[in-house]
Design an enzyme around this catalytic site. Structure first.
Site, PDB file in Angstrom:
ATOM      1  N   ASP A   1       7.441 -11.534   3.438  1.00 47.81           N
ATOM      2  CA  ASP A   1       7.214 -10.095   3.407  1.00 47.81           C
ATOM      3  C   ASP A   1       6.158  -9.794   4.474  1.00 47.81           C
ATOM      4  OD1 ASP A   1       7.031  -7.380   2.323  1.00 47.81           O
ATOM      5  OD2 ASP A   1       5.139  -8.039   1.465  1.00 47.81           O
TER       6      ASP A   1
ATOM      7  N   ASP B   1       3.917  -6.273   4.856  1.00 43.96           N
ATOM      8  CA  ASP B   1       2.749  -5.531   4.360  1.00 43.96           C
ATOM      9  C   ASP B   1       2.168  -6.199   3.121  1.00 43.96           C
ATOM     10  OD1 ASP B   1       3.559  -3.815   6.311  1.00 43.96           O
ATOM     11  OD2 ASP B   1       4.036  -2.138   5.006  1.00 43.96           O
TER      12      ASP B   1
ATOM     13  N   ASP C   1       3.896 -10.380  -1.828  1.00 50.99           N
ATOM     14  CA  ASP C   1       2.689 -10.003  -2.568  1.00 50.99           C
ATOM     15  C   ASP C   1       2.944  -9.043  -3.717  1.00 50.99           C
ATOM     16  OD1 ASP C   1       1.354  -6.985  -1.446  1.00 50.99           O
ATOM     17  OD2 ASP C   1       3.229  -7.787  -0.666  1.00 50.99           O
TER      18      ASP C   1
END
Length: 219
Positions: free
Chosen positions: A7, A9, A168
């Site tokens: 991922d 961001d 995250d």
């Protein structure tokens, strides 16, 4: 493991200030009150449209009557500010270098629009680190749909059993599960350890170097 999909961001880059800045410029143009950085942190992860939907709801537009207006303004503003104060998290550059030297194929899969995803990766990490970069587009459904992961596995020539997906958020936990790949959740991003554990994360790391060690042990 021969492949690793990240991922963007909250995983590779701290983009929270960039996102909050662009959202609040959008709201200013719409004569709406700003949101806080903590609000923005909780709104991100499901793509730009969901971000603006949640923002407008927080500003009192319960029926999302101004959603298309907000999307047009945000798209224009974020295009110009997608790298505003964006930095990689501590240890990310070193970890990527180590994985590259280990011969692991690297890719990025983000719910950020594809053009901005490519811009951020290029400006922050340069060329030659990632083998493939894929953001949200009309061709692939956004995460947690597994289509993006499966597409990148095919591009990288890596099987499900040989790939790790790193993110995250609860969206990333669900993405890894849906795609049938090993998931690793990071605790330095936009979600707390508690949220990640409640989402079903089984492998959590608190520093990028831990990913390097995990992949060394599972080569």
């Amino acid at each position: 493991m021969r492949g690793c999909i990240f991922d963007l961001d909250g995983t590779l880059t701290n983009t929270l200030e960039s996102l909050t800045y662009s959202v609040n410029l959008t709201l200013k143009e719409m004569d709406l009150p700003p949101i806080t950085m903590d609000q923005c942190r909780s709104f991100v992860g499901d793509g730009a449209r969901k971000l603006i939907e949640r923002t407008l709801e927080a500003c009192g537009d319960a029926h999302l009557s101004r959603l298309e207006e907000g999307m047009e303004i945000y798209g224009r503003i974020f295009h110009d500010n997608c790298t505003y104060h964006v930095t990689p998290y501590d240890g990310i550059r070193e970890m990527l270098k180590d994985l590259k030297e280990m011969g692991i194929r690297l890719a990025v899969l983000s719910n950020k629009p594809h053009g901005q995803t490519v811009d951020v990766v290029r400006q922050i990490f340069g060329e030659g680190i990632f083998d493939f970069v894929q953001g949200q587009s009309g061709e692939l459904p956004r995460k947690p749909d597994p289509a993006g992961v499966l597409y990148l596995l095919d591009k990288m020539g890596v099987g499900k059993d040989d790939c790790v997906y790193v993110g995250d958020s609860e969206v990333d936990v669900a993405t890894a599960r849906a795609a049938g790949v090993t998931g690793v959740a990071v605790t330095w991003g936009f979600r707390s350890r508690r949220i990640l554990e409640e989402a079903g994360a089984r492998r959590l790391i608190s520093h990028p170097g831990e990913l390097t060690e995990f992949l060394k042990e599972n080569r």
